[in-house]
Design a protein around this motif. Structure first.
Motif, mmCIF file in Angstrom:
data_model
loop_
_atom_site.group_PDB
_atom_site.id
_atom_site.type_symbol
_atom_site.label_atom_id
_atom_site.label_comp_id
_atom_site.label_asym_id
_atom_site.label_seq_id
_atom_site.Cartn_x
_atom_site.Cartn_y
_atom_site.Cartn_z
ATOM 1 N N TYR A 8 0.818 -1.204 0.000
ATOM 2 C CA TYR A 8 0.000 0.000 0.000
ATOM 3 C C TYR A 8 0.860 1.266 0.000
ATOM 4 C CZ TYR A 8 -3.726 -3.297 1.270
ATOM 5 O OH TYR A 8 -4.607 -4.346 1.305
ATOM 6 N N ILE A 9 2.082 1.173 0.520
ATOM 7 C CA ILE A 9 3.032 2.281 0.378
ATOM 8 C C ILE A 9 3.403 2.438 -1.095
ATOM 9 C CG2 ILE A 9 5.405 2.992 0.870
ATOM 10 C CD1 ILE A 9 5.060 1.860 3.681
ATOM 11 N N ASP A 10 3.679 1.313 -1.748
ATOM 12 C CA ASP A 10 4.019 1.382 -3.168
ATOM 13 C C ASP A 10 2.854 1.913 -4.000
ATOM 14 O OD1 ASP A 10 6.558 0.413 -2.687
ATOM 15 O OD2 ASP A 10 6.056 -1.666 -3.164
ATOM 16 N N SER A 11 1.627 1.439 -3.716
ATOM 17 C CA SER A 11 0.504 1.860 -4.545
ATOM 18 C C SER A 11 0.087 3.298 -4.284
ATOM 19 C CB SER A 11 -0.691 0.908 -4.367
ATOM 20 O OG SER A 11 -1.263 1.016 -3.081
ATOM 21 N N ALA A 12 0.490 3.871 -3.140
ATOM 22 C CA ALA A 12 0.192 5.289 -2.886
ATOM 23 C C ALA A 12 0.942 6.206 -3.842
ATOM 24 C CB ALA A 12 0.547 5.646 -1.442
ATOM 25 N N GLN A 13 1.972 5.678 -4.483
ATOM 26 C CA GLN A 13 2.721 6.504 -5.436
ATOM 27 C C GLN A 13 1.890 6.830 -6.678
ATOM 28 O OE1 GLN A 13 6.272 7.674 -4.823
ATOM 29 N NE2 GLN A 13 5.088 7.329 -2.929
ATOM 30 N N ARG A 14 0.729 6.200 -6.836
ATOM 31 C CA ARG A 14 -0.145 6.531 -7.965
ATOM 32 C C ARG A 14 -0.789 7.911 -7.800
ATOM 33 N NH1 ARG A 14 -5.827 4.463 -7.016
ATOM 34 N NH2 ARG A 14 -5.937 3.736 -4.853
ATOM 35 N N PHE A 15 -0.749 8.454 -6.598
ATOM 36 C CA PHE A 15 -1.335 9.771 -6.349
ATOM 37 C C PHE A 15 -0.273 10.846 -6.559
ATOM 38 C CE2 PHE A 15 -3.666 6.810 -3.507
ATOM 39 C CZ PHE A 15 -4.885 6.842 -4.185
ATOM 40 N N ALA A 16 -0.571 11.794 -7.409
ATOM 41 C CA ALA A 16 0.426 12.793 -7.805
ATOM 42 C C ALA A 16 0.905 13.630 -6.635
ATOM 43 C CB ALA A 16 -0.162 13.695 -8.898
ATOM 44 N N ASP A 17 0.041 13.864 -5.632
ATOM 45 C CA ASP A 17 0.440 14.732 -4.524
ATOM 46 C C ASP A 17 1.024 13.953 -3.357
ATOM 47 O OD1 ASP A 17 -1.951 13.536 -3.792
ATOM 48 O OD2 ASP A 17 -2.725 15.322 -2.766
ATOM 49 N N ALA A 18 1.149 12.639 -3.465
ATOM 50 C CA ALA A 18 1.762 11.860 -2.394
ATOM 51 C C ALA A 18 3.263 12.100 -2.374
ATOM 52 C CB ALA A 18 1.479 10.375 -2.591
ATOM 53 N N PRO A 19 3.869 12.196 -1.184
ATOM 54 C CA PRO A 19 5.327 12.345 -1.128
ATOM 55 C C PRO A 19 6.012 11.210 -1.889
ATOM 56 C CG PRO A 19 4.343 12.680 1.039
ATOM 57 C CD PRO A 19 3.249 12.178 0.151
ATOM 58 N N ARG A 20 7.010 11.574 -2.708
ATOM 59 C CA ARG A 20 7.702 10.586 -3.535
ATOM 60 C C ARG A 20 8.667 9.735 -2.699
ATOM 61 N NH1 ARG A 20 4.582 9.646 -7.361
ATOM 62 N NH2 ARG A 20 3.246 10.429 -5.689
ATOM 63 N N LEU A 21 8.739 8.460 -3.029
ATOM 64 C CA LEU A 21 9.741 7.582 -2.439
ATOM 65 C C LEU A 21 11.096 7.867 -3.077
ATOM 66 C CD1 LEU A 21 7.815 4.180 -2.370
ATOM 67 C CD2 LEU A 21 8.347 5.645 -0.410
ATOM 68 N N THR A 22 12.086 8.105 -2.254
ATOM 69 C CA THR A 22 13.437 8.333 -2.749
ATOM 70 C C THR A 22 14.169 6.994 -2.869
ATOM 71 O OG1 THR A 22 14.457 8.533 -0.576
ATOM 72 C CG2 THR A 22 13.433 10.527 -1.513
ATOM 73 N N PRO A 23 15.266 6.947 -3.592
ATOM 74 C CA PRO A 23 16.052 5.706 -3.628
ATOM 75 C C PRO A 23 16.449 5.216 -2.240
ATOM 76 C CG PRO A 23 16.754 7.168 -5.386
ATOM 77 C CD PRO A 23 15.798 7.951 -4.546
ATOM 78 N N LYS A 24 16.743 6.149 -1.332
ATOM 79 C CA LYS A 24 17.110 5.757 0.034
ATOM 80 C C LYS A 24 15.901 5.185 0.772
ATOM 81 C CE LYS A 24 20.909 6.066 2.655
ATOM 82 N NZ LYS A 24 22.237 5.601 2.213
ATOM 83 N N ASP A 25 14.723 5.754 0.542
ATOM 84 C CA ASP A 25 13.505 5.197 1.131
ATOM 85 C C ASP A 25 13.307 3.753 0.674
ATOM 86 O OD1 ASP A 25 12.846 7.623 2.373
ATOM 87 O OD2 ASP A 25 11.621 8.290 0.674
ATOM 88 N N ILE A 26 13.434 3.527 -0.621
ATOM 89 C CA ILE A 26 13.214 2.189 -1.176
ATOM 90 C C ILE A 26 14.240 1.213 -0.623
ATOM 91 C CG2 ILE A 26 13.245 0.847 -3.311
ATOM 92 C CD1 ILE A 26 12.114 3.382 -4.702
#
Length: 363
Positions: A246-264
């Motif tokens: 659900y963290i990954d799928s939240a990236q479908r929302f344009a205004d959601a904070p982006r996951l950085t390479p360090k986050d991943i």
């Protein structure tokens, strides 16, 4: 108070390693045993005595259970044991497995009432979905998690390690799968300890907020995702909230904070540790087993499964989300997901005027 978030440091007062009964390792816990607790014949009889007067009422209208309290469901000799179970959940290893509810002899409706009544001795039931169900039905509905409005418990897929949106989750196994569907647990305290020892730079990032998809269950006026850190240090306790898909799928929302390479990288290491058999504990839920798990100190998983072709033999569990009055304080940020942070009145998914709706399992 919750410390301000600083990716260059850990919250104030948080030790590099946390000790206590909740910081366990699966193999050692499995070797010690003692966490499977058979129901005693007198306790089963007491459950039946308490549940049977409710059965006809509930079969006419399942909403009859909505306002059920411990006083309405007397368990004079069993209740003290349930109080000890609740203490183990909230302050001990974080889970309990009660074995031996007689599903074949009682039938699913009496078992459902007994499960619900037992549950109210642990905490107040909370709604579990957009339909307002207090008694959840965990089975494969032929859906797929690739649909952003589907929650993974409605599929036969592996869930991966996650938390539910309540203090305590309870499961009653009515039917097992043909194969698979194992239950697995891992201590989020142990995960923190291992992350901080191995990669403190990545461990720090998990104290910053992550956007998590609500999967279409959006309260009025809220965003379709919430932003809560995975690890939260508050009132001298470490609480976790996590669902990677659900963290990954939240990236479908344009205004959601982006996951950085360090986050991943941090999320990938967390997932690798949850899957490590040196950390987690795997168990088979048998028919009639009741499992209770504290979401703030444990992540739980279910492996993928294959079902029987006959509908009456397919894997089927009932679920409760419970809010104990004696639960730990939670940071205010949890109100995004829990609606409130008041113990005994928090957690769940409340979206409609039908909140509190009940329906019994298939007979």
């Amino acid at each position: 108070m919750q410390a301000s978030i600083d990716l260059n440091d850990f919250p104030a007062g948080l030790d590099a390693r946390l000790e206590g009964p909740g910081a366990w390792y699966g193999p050692a816990l499995a070797a010690r045993g003692g966490w499977i607790e058979p129901l005693l014949p007198a306790e089963i009889d007491e459950l039946a005595t308490a549940a049977e007067p409710w059965l006809a009422r509930v079969e006419r209208d399942a909403r009859a259970l909505n306002e059920l309290t411990p006083a309405d469901f007397p368990l004079p000799t069993f209740a003290p044991r349930l109080a000890r179970v609740t203490d183990e959940l909230l302050h001990g290893r974080g889970f309990a497995l009660l074995r031996g509810l007689p599903v074949a002899r009682w039938g699913t409706h009496l078992c459902a009432v007994a499960f619900y009544g037992l549950g109210v001795h642990i905490g107040r039931p909370r709604t579990q979905n957009a339909q307002g169900h207090l008694l959840g039905h965990v089975r494969d509905l032929g859906l797929r998690s690739g649909d952003p409005n589907v929650r993974i418990y409605q599929t036969h897929e592996r869930q991966t390690f996650h938390t539910d949106s309540a203090d305590v989750v309870g499961l009653l196994c009515l039917q097992t799968a043909k194969s698979g569907g194992l239950s697995a647990l891992v201590s989020s305290i142990t995960l923190y300890n291992e992350l901080r020892a191995r990669r403190p730079d990545l461990a720090r990032r998990l104290f910053a907020p992550f956007a998590t998809d609500r999967r279409g269950e959006v309260p009025p006026g809220a965003k379709p995702y919430f932003t809560i850190p995975i690890f939260n240090w508050y009132a001298d306790a470490l609480s976790a909230i996590y669902q990677r898909q659900y963290i990954d799928s939240a990236q479908r929302f344009a205004d959601a904070p982006r996951l950085t390479p360090k986050d991943i990288e941090a999320l990938d290491l967390l997932d690798a540790l949850t899957d490590d058999p040196a950390l987690n504990l795997t168990m088979t839920l048998e028919r009639g087993d009741l499992q209770f798990v504290h979401n703030h100190t444990l992540l739980h998983d279910r492996t993928a499964f294959e079902d029987y072709p006959e509908p009456e033999r397919r894997r089927y569990l009932l679920r409760l989300w419970l809010a104990p009055e004696g639960a730990r304080p939670l940071p205010p940020v949890f109100a995004q997901r829990y609606g409130s942070v008041v113990p005994g009145a928090r957690g769940g998914v409340t979206l409609t005027k039908d909140a509190g709706m009940m329906h019994l399992p298939d007979a």
